[in-house]
Write a protein that holds these residues in place. Structure first.
Motif, mmCIF file in Angstrom:
data_model
loop_
_atom_site.group_PDB
_atom_site.id
_atom_site.type_symbol
_atom_site.label_atom_id
_atom_site.label_comp_id
_atom_site.label_asym_id
_atom_site.label_seq_id
_atom_site.Cartn_x
_atom_site.Cartn_y
_atom_site.Cartn_z
ATOM 1 N N VAL A 152 17.418 -76.377 -52.694
ATOM 2 C CA VAL A 152 16.091 -76.271 -52.557
ATOM 3 C C VAL A 152 14.827 -77.660 -52.699
ATOM 4 C CG1 VAL A 152 14.507 -75.021 -52.781
ATOM 5 C CG2 VAL A 152 16.289 -74.280 -53.623
ATOM 6 N N MET A 153 14.451 -78.023 -51.239
ATOM 7 C CA MET A 153 13.574 -78.956 -50.617
ATOM 8 C C MET A 153 12.169 -78.682 -50.648
ATOM 9 S SD MET A 153 16.540 -81.297 -48.561
ATOM 10 C CE MET A 153 16.677 -79.913 -47.447
ATOM 11 N N GLU A 154 11.149 -79.523 -50.705
ATOM 12 C CA GLU A 154 10.017 -79.470 -50.078
ATOM 13 C C GLU A 154 10.212 -79.042 -48.715
ATOM 14 O OE1 GLU A 154 7.741 -83.083 -50.449
ATOM 15 O OE2 GLU A 154 8.916 -84.296 -51.275
ATOM 16 N N TYR A 155 8.938 -78.426 -48.452
ATOM 17 C CA TYR A 155 9.307 -78.127 -47.017
ATOM 18 C C TYR A 155 8.843 -79.379 -45.809
ATOM 19 C CZ TYR A 155 9.108 -75.790 -42.661
ATOM 20 O OH TYR A 155 8.144 -75.595 -41.302
ATOM 21 N N MET A 156 9.192 -79.770 -44.505
ATOM 22 C CA MET A 156 8.419 -80.915 -43.974
ATOM 23 C C MET A 156 8.918 -79.726 -43.125
ATOM 24 S SD MET A 156 7.788 -83.122 -46.188
ATOM 25 C CE MET A 156 8.088 -84.983 -45.170
ATOM 26 N N GLU A 157 7.183 -80.049 -41.923
ATOM 27 C CA GLU A 157 7.338 -79.689 -40.639
ATOM 28 C C GLU A 157 8.402 -79.693 -39.347
ATOM 29 O OE1 GLU A 157 4.725 -79.733 -42.802
ATOM 30 O OE2 GLU A 157 3.407 -78.294 -42.942
ATOM 31 N N HIS A 158 7.892 -81.095 -39.854
ATOM 32 C CA HIS A 158 9.055 -81.980 -38.766
ATOM 33 C C HIS A 158 10.089 -83.283 -38.753
ATOM 34 C CE1 HIS A 158 5.815 -80.548 -36.005
ATOM 35 N NE2 HIS A 158 5.272 -80.818 -36.836
ATOM 36 N N ASP A 159 10.868 -83.530 -37.844
ATOM 37 C CA ASP A 159 11.993 -85.290 -38.150
ATOM 38 C C ASP A 159 11.244 -85.265 -36.965
ATOM 39 O OD1 ASP A 159 13.694 -84.404 -36.088
ATOM 40 O OD2 ASP A 159 14.175 -83.242 -37.332
ATOM 41 N N LEU A 160 11.096 -87.156 -37.620
ATOM 42 C CA LEU A 160 10.707 -88.106 -36.292
ATOM 43 C C LEU A 160 11.387 -88.209 -35.205
ATOM 44 C CD1 LEU A 160 9.112 -91.115 -37.880
ATOM 45 C CD2 LEU A 160 8.353 -89.275 -37.253
ATOM 46 N N ARG B 39 26.891 -85.844 -53.603
ATOM 47 C CA ARG B 39 26.213 -87.768 -53.947
ATOM 48 C C ARG B 39 24.525 -87.338 -53.495
ATOM 49 N NH1 ARG B 39 29.076 -90.605 -50.562
ATOM 50 N NH2 ARG B 39 30.845 -90.807 -51.891
ATOM 51 N N GLU B 40 24.090 -86.002 -52.616
ATOM 52 C CA GLU B 40 23.811 -86.116 -52.395
ATOM 53 C C GLU B 40 22.554 -85.878 -53.118
ATOM 54 O OE1 GLU B 40 22.931 -83.811 -48.592
ATOM 55 O OE2 GLU B 40 20.983 -84.506 -48.482
ATOM 56 N N ILE B 41 22.863 -84.526 -53.956
ATOM 57 C CA ILE B 41 22.531 -83.830 -55.015
ATOM 58 C C ILE B 41 22.171 -85.139 -56.447
ATOM 59 C CG2 ILE B 41 22.970 -81.687 -56.582
ATOM 60 C CD1 ILE B 41 24.064 -79.933 -54.766
ATOM 61 N N LEU C 47 19.717 -94.373 -42.336
ATOM 62 C CA LEU C 47 18.250 -93.831 -42.041
ATOM 63 C C LEU C 47 18.089 -94.183 -40.300
ATOM 64 C CD1 LEU C 47 16.694 -96.909 -43.778
ATOM 65 C CD2 LEU C 47 16.007 -94.569 -44.728
ATOM 66 N N LYS C 48 17.733 -93.412 -39.484
ATOM 67 C CA LYS C 48 17.575 -92.688 -37.919
ATOM 68 C C LYS C 48 16.258 -92.060 -38.195
ATOM 69 C CE LYS C 48 21.143 -89.263 -38.437
ATOM 70 N NZ LYS C 48 22.806 -88.533 -38.328
ATOM 71 N N THR C 49 15.977 -91.523 -37.116
ATOM 72 C CA THR C 49 15.465 -90.676 -36.781
ATOM 73 C C THR C 49 15.035 -89.498 -37.839
ATOM 74 O OG1 THR C 49 15.350 -91.143 -34.620
ATOM 75 C CG2 THR C 49 13.418 -92.433 -35.324
ATOM 76 N N CYS D 49 15.067 -88.285 -46.310
ATOM 77 C CA CYS D 49 16.056 -86.988 -46.665
ATOM 78 C C CYS D 49 17.091 -87.749 -46.197
ATOM 79 C CB CYS D 49 15.361 -85.709 -46.450
ATOM 80 S SG CYS D 49 16.400 -85.867 -44.496
ATOM 81 N N ASP D 50 18.187 -86.843 -46.337
ATOM 82 C CA ASP D 50 19.402 -86.883 -45.881
ATOM 83 C C ASP D 50 20.015 -88.603 -46.946
ATOM 84 O OD1 ASP D 50 22.133 -86.535 -45.508
ATOM 85 O OD2 ASP D 50 21.567 -87.139 -42.919
ATOM 86 N N PHE D 51 20.086 -87.966 -48.182
ATOM 87 C CA PHE D 51 21.764 -88.965 -49.138
ATOM 88 C C PHE D 51 23.013 -88.613 -49.501
ATOM 89 C CE2 PHE D 51 17.884 -91.444 -50.419
ATOM 90 C CZ PHE D 51 16.469 -90.653 -50.119
ATOM 91 N N GLU E 150 20.445 -78.017 -37.624
ATOM 92 C CA GLU E 150 22.220 -77.700 -38.907
ATOM 93 C C GLU E 150 22.507 -78.934 -38.250
ATOM 94 O OE1 GLU E 150 24.611 -74.769 -37.961
ATOM 95 O OE2 GLU E 150 26.034 -75.752 -38.492
ATOM 96 N N GLY E 151 23.138 -79.810 -39.381
ATOM 97 C CA GLY E 151 23.526 -81.201 -39.578
ATOM 98 C C GLY E 151 25.210 -81.055 -39.972
ATOM 99 N N THR E 152 25.629 -82.598 -40.368
ATOM 100 C CA THR E 152 26.713 -82.312 -40.247
ATOM 101 C C THR E 152 27.426 -82.030 -42.157
ATOM 102 O OG1 THR E 152 26.538 -84.428 -39.200
ATOM 103 C CG2 THR E 152 28.843 -84.342 -40.364
ATOM 104 N N TYR E 153 26.459 -82.041 -42.402
ATOM 105 C CA TYR E 153 26.867 -81.354 -43.564
ATOM 106 C C TYR E 153 26.086 -80.436 -44.198
ATOM 107 C CZ TYR E 153 28.463 -86.689 -44.168
ATOM 108 O OH TYR E 153 29.527 -87.111 -43.392
ATOM 109 N N GLY E 154 25.115 -80.070 -43.532
ATOM 110 C CA GLY E 154 24.462 -78.178 -44.101
ATOM 111 C C GLY E 154 23.449 -77.775 -43.033
ATOM 112 N N VAL E 155 23.508 -76.584 -43.533
ATOM 113 C CA VAL E 155 22.503 -76.269 -42.209
ATOM 114 C C VAL E 155 21.650 -76.069 -42.981
ATOM 115 C CG1 VAL E 155 22.174 -73.222 -41.098
ATOM 116 C CG2 VAL E 155 24.254 -74.416 -41.672
#
Ligand SMILES: Nc1ncnc2c1ncn2[C@@H]1O[C@H](COP(=O)(O)OP(=O)(O)OP(=O)(O)O)[C@@H](O)[C@H]1O
Length: 587
Positions: A350-358, A320-322, A398-400, A414-416, A280-285
């Motif tokens: 709906v985004m491509e699924y990525m297993e991890h964030d850094l 903006r992100e969309i 930009l952050k990990t 991600c996260d634009f 869950e980020g600031t702008y969305g789950v």
């Protein structure tokens, strides 16, 4: 036209390091690699509020300078919009390629939308002319997006090939020139071929009354009305009826067939089986989900609405992100497949699924990536950022945790939500929203202009973090962040950073530390297990963490850096380690 040119000459007041700065706020980028924001006036972004009846994809407003040439029509000269705003309203309709972008200029008595011709800006033509029906059939490219609209950028605002909206004289009229192409009629469905998987898309800003990032005014398209309204968190909309009255635009003449009813063409979120919450980020789950038709695993980012508003606010950051993500197509940028809705008009990307964030990965791994792995990750990051910068987009966050990583060894940005086209204003980051750790010193010191260099600083912090497996500068306030930076890199001076002494934030009594001690953190050799970094690696890190944004290395240059050519060479993506996904717990 002639008088406009004359005006411009008068307004040229300053030549700043090769960039022409006009009083009207238009800064024309210099002939150099670094790309600066061409606008310097006090621009504010405005929330777009859209009712579910008017299912408009996205909208953003940019407070324009008086007579902003690219958007004002001759009718606007009478006084301009109440907010002196130009509004770019993008209607992503489901066609095979183009977005239908409309630029809307509001005037005090009404608003006018004009599809603007791409070549208009290329030719430097300042006269807005109405677009002839069916005149524009462009292949959609990022350069056509409304995100690019400065003189160096190839276009102003993408023209709609099939629809033109005019909001004028208290009435909204929609002209359609080619309804067959990218038909976007209520109930219709559109198609988009950008990503594999589900290609059907209808993007819309649904029931939408929301808070602007600035927490102030909003454009409301509410059923049969369009008006400007206060969307401040602390304000009750009903308190603003008086304000609203004189700003209101009746749009009751909108023909039903021509209404911008785009959410109807969205697929339902129920096409996806929700598996578990990822984060869950600031702008969305963000959820992991499965496409029930194809079985494909995807990530669903639910857009957080403004809770204080019963209509559900659609945050500008999400629009903006969309908008940006739908415009981008690069292997190092996370792909958005479509936008879907649920019964409550909640919107999901709906985004491509990525297993991890850094960030999560580094925390879980407990040990740093190898130099070869860091090189592989850095190359992908730089490629992605070069793509953004080449296309006039600053990521700005930009952050990990905004760098996703999958088990194919791919890194994707991600996260634009905080991204901007270069033409956007400097707006200070909100400390509560954006982590300070990756923030460039010029931003921390309140510089009034910023450039692609802010992203490069963040990349420097990320490179150091990947090498050391811990964040480089962990400040807990702006001053503390600067203090941490100065203690490591030395306190800057006018000598090494041209313009430093004029920065507005220099009032604080900062530590005076004359030396750059970064090498201590990343020595060339170590017997204690400290991360080692070759001369070339250190050179790249130093260039990324250069104080003077003008001197800081660009993504282009960084990609050419010799560190990537010395042994150990970058690991190929195929040989990057894989890690078990952290979030596969089923419901
Ligand atoms: N496509 C994806 N696949 C897998 N996980 C994702 C995906 N997109 C986002 N995430 C996860 O969700 C987290 C939050 O996503 P994102 O940064 O887009 O949301 P946000 O609300 O904008 O966050 P922030 O608070 O950082 O601004 C990411 O750090 C990542 O862990």
């Amino acid at each position: 036209m002639e008088s406009k040119n004359r005006d411009k000459e008068h307004q040229l007041v300053e030549v700043q390091r090769g960039a022409k700065l006009y009083q009207d706020g238009v800064q024309h980028p210099p002939e150099k690699k670094r790309k600066f924001s061409p606008m310097l006036w006090d621009v504010e972004d405005r929330e777009i509020r859209i009712s579910s009846k008017n299912r408009v994809v996205s909208a953003t407003t940019i407070l324009s300078p008086p007579m902003a040439p690219s958007t004002m029509s001759s009718n606007d000269e009478s006084g301009g919009c109440v907010l002196n705003s130009s509004i770019s309203l993008d209607l992503v309709h489901g066609s095979d390629f183009p977005m239908a972008d409309q630029s809307i200029s509001l005037s005090a008595s009404g608003c006018k939308a004009q599809a603007l011709h791409q070549e208009q800006s290329e030719a430097g033509d300042q006269d807005d002319s109405m677009v002839e029906d069916g005149e524009f059939v462009h292949e959609r490219t990022i350069s056509m997006s409304r995100w690019a609209f400065d003189s160096d950028s190839p276009s102003l605002i993408c023209a709609s090939d099939d629809e033109e909206i005019i909001l004028e004289n208290r009435a909204l009229v929609t002209k359609r020139s080619s309804p067959e192409s990218g038909e976007f009629l209520p109930g219709g469905s559109g198609h988009r071929t950008r990503s594999s998987g589900s290609d059907e898309i209808g993007l819309a800003g649904g029931a939408s009354v929301g808070e602007s990032e600035d927490g102030d005014q909003a454009v409301v398209m509410d059923g049969d009305r369009t008006y400007l309204s206060d969307a401040d968190n602390n304000h009750d909309d009903t308190d603003d009826e008086n304000n609203r009255e004189h700003q209101e635009f009746e749009v009751s003449s909108l023909p039903a067939r021509q209404s911008i009813n785009m959410l109807d063409s969205c697929r339902s979120v129920f096409e996806y089986e929700r598996l578990n919450k990822i984060n869950e980020g600031t702008y969305g789950v963000v959820y992991r989900a499965r496409d029930t038709k194809t079985g494909e695993i995807v990530a669903l980012k639910k857009v957080k609405m403004n809770k204080q508003d019963s209509d559900g606010g659609f945050p500008l950051t999400s629009l903006r992100e969309i908008n940006i993500l739908l415009s981008l197509n690069h292997t190092s940028v996370v792909g958005v497949k479509e936008v879907v809705m649920d019964d409550d008009n909640s919107i999901f990307m709906v985004m491509e699924y990525m297993e991890h964030d850094l960030k999560g990965l580094m925390e879980a791994r407990k040990r740093p990536f190898s130099t070869s792995e860091v090189k592989c990750l850095m190359l992908q990051l730089l490629e992605g950022v070069k793509y953004l910068h080449d296309n006039w987009i600053l990521h700005r966050d930009l952050k990990t945790s905004n760098l996703l990583f999958n088990n194919k060894g791919e890194l994707k940005i991600c996260d634009f939500g905080l991204s901007r086209q270069y033409g956007s204003p400097l707006k200070p980051y909100t400390p509560l929203v954006v982590t300070l750790w990756y923030r460039a010193p010029e931003l921390l010191l309140g510089a009034k202009q910023y450039s692609t260099a802010i992203d490069m600083w963040s990349i420097g912090c990320i490179m150091a973090e990947m090498l050391a497996n811990e964040p480089l500068f962990r400040g807990n306030s702006e001053v503390n962040q600067l203090d941490k930076i100065f203690r490591t890199l030395g306190t800057p001076s006018e000598k090494i950073w041209h313009g430093f002494s004029e920065l507005p934030g220099l009032k604080a009594n900062f530590v005076k530390q004359p030396y750059n001690l970064l090498r201590k953190k990343f020595p060339a050799a170590s017997f204690t297990g400290t991360t080692v970094l070759s001369e070339l690696g250190f050179d790249l890190l130093n260039r990324l963490l250069t104080y003077d944004p003008e001197m800081r290395i660009t993504a282009d240059e960084a990609l050419e850096h010799d560190w990537f050519r010395e042994v150990p060479l970058p690991t190929s993506k195929d040989f990057m380690p894989t890690f078990p996904p952290l979030h596969t717990v089923v419901r």
